[in-house]
Scaffold this motif. Sequence first.
Motif, short mmCIF file in Angstrom:
data_model
loop_
_atom_site.label_atom_id
_atom_site.label_comp_id
_atom_site.label_asym_id
_atom_site.label_seq_id
_atom_site.Cartn_x
_atom_site.Cartn_y
_atom_site.Cartn_z
N UNK A 34 63.86 60.54 31.43
CA UNK A 34 64.53 59.84 30.33
C UNK A 34 65.08 58.48 30.80
N UNK A 35 65.13 57.50 29.89
CA UNK A 35 65.46 56.11 30.26
C UNK A 35 66.95 55.81 30.33
N UNK A 36 67.65 56.39 31.28
CA UNK A 36 69.10 56.21 31.34
C UNK A 36 69.55 54.77 31.50
N UNK A 37 69.04 54.06 32.51
CA UNK A 37 69.47 52.69 32.77
C UNK A 37 69.12 51.75 31.61
N UNK A 38 67.86 51.78 31.18
CA UNK A 38 67.44 50.88 30.11
C UNK A 38 68.14 51.22 28.80
N UNK A 39 68.45 52.49 28.60
CA UNK A 39 69.16 52.91 27.38
C UNK A 39 70.55 52.30 27.34
N UNK A 40 71.27 52.39 28.44
CA UNK A 40 72.62 51.85 28.50
C UNK A 40 72.61 50.33 28.35
N UNK A 41 71.69 49.68 29.03
CA UNK A 41 71.62 48.22 28.98
C UNK A 41 71.27 47.75 27.57
N UNK A 124 67.31 56.54 39.71
CA UNK A 124 66.63 57.47 38.80
C UNK A 124 66.08 58.68 39.55
N UNK A 125 65.99 59.80 38.88
CA UNK A 125 65.55 61.09 39.42
C UNK A 125 66.60 61.68 40.35
N UNK A 126 67.08 60.87 41.32
CA UNK A 126 68.10 61.38 42.24
C UNK A 126 69.36 61.78 41.48
N UNK A 127 69.75 60.98 40.46
CA UNK A 127 70.95 61.34 39.71
C UNK A 127 70.74 62.61 38.88
N UNK A 128 69.48 62.98 38.65
CA UNK A 128 69.20 64.21 37.93
C UNK A 128 69.35 65.43 38.82
N UNK A 129 68.87 65.32 40.06
CA UNK A 129 68.85 66.50 40.94
C UNK A 129 70.09 66.63 41.82
N UNK A 130 70.82 65.53 42.04
CA UNK A 130 71.95 65.64 42.96
C UNK A 130 73.07 66.51 42.42
N UNK A 180 63.32 41.75 29.23
CA UNK A 180 64.57 42.12 29.91
C UNK A 180 64.63 43.63 30.14
N UNK A 181 64.27 44.40 29.10
CA UNK A 181 64.27 45.86 29.24
C UNK A 181 63.26 46.26 30.32
N UNK A 186 62.12 48.16 35.87
CA UNK A 186 61.56 47.89 37.19
C UNK A 186 62.63 47.98 38.27
N UNK A 187 63.78 47.34 38.01
CA UNK A 187 64.87 47.37 38.98
C UNK A 187 65.34 48.79 39.23
N UNK A 188 65.39 49.60 38.17
CA UNK A 188 65.89 50.97 38.31
C UNK A 188 64.95 51.86 39.12
N UNK A 189 63.66 51.53 39.12
CA UNK A 189 62.72 52.39 39.87
C UNK A 189 62.45 51.86 41.27
#
Length: 207
Positions: A34-41, A124-130, A180-181, A186-189
């Motif tokens: 799911x697009x957490x970073x782009x969603x917030x931005x 991304x992904x790490x925040x899901x599993x940590x 921009x999105x 790109x930055x988030x991955x």
Amino acid sequence: MNVLDASSLLSAFGALGIAVTLFAETGLLVGFLLPGDSLLFTAGLLCVPGATKGPQLHLVQVIPAALAGALIGAQVGYLIGRRGGRALLARSTNRSLRKGTERAEELLAKYGHGKAIVLARFIPVVRTVLNPLCGVLEVPAGVFLRWQLLGGVVWSVGVVLAGYGLGSTVSGIDKYLLPIIGLVVVVSVIPVVLEVLRARRSGGATQ
């Protein structure tokens, strides 16, 4: 509606979509795409009156929704981990999820509980599993709560305000919304890509 597209989610559900998406991304192992970073931005951009042609959102709704989804989701993920998360992670066949688990374990080992929990919010992904991994490893509940609250607030509010700030200072931002999105995605991955490359180099060195 495309659940992997931030603009689509916000157009369909508004602030409620933010809370549900962040809850799934940070609390449920199925939410890692799911697009957490782009969603917030994007939500931050849409809070600027007249900045875009998308739905008009409001910071007084977006920020509480973002905080609720991010903070409650992380806590639920931790509880899932305490009640059998290791078995769930072990049964997963998704390579991204496995890599995220490995990276999360490395963060915990390298930085300790506090820094790892905060840093994971931005990967991304790490925040899901940590979060479930912290439950599996029996990180003290008070320690986890304290640091996940800090990380969750900084990440969710910070990214929303970054989008809002850009929309407020750049005129005609609507013309550049998609690029921009795309840049945010790109930055988030980048951390994930760097980690894959690092793992490949390490694997080649040990052969």
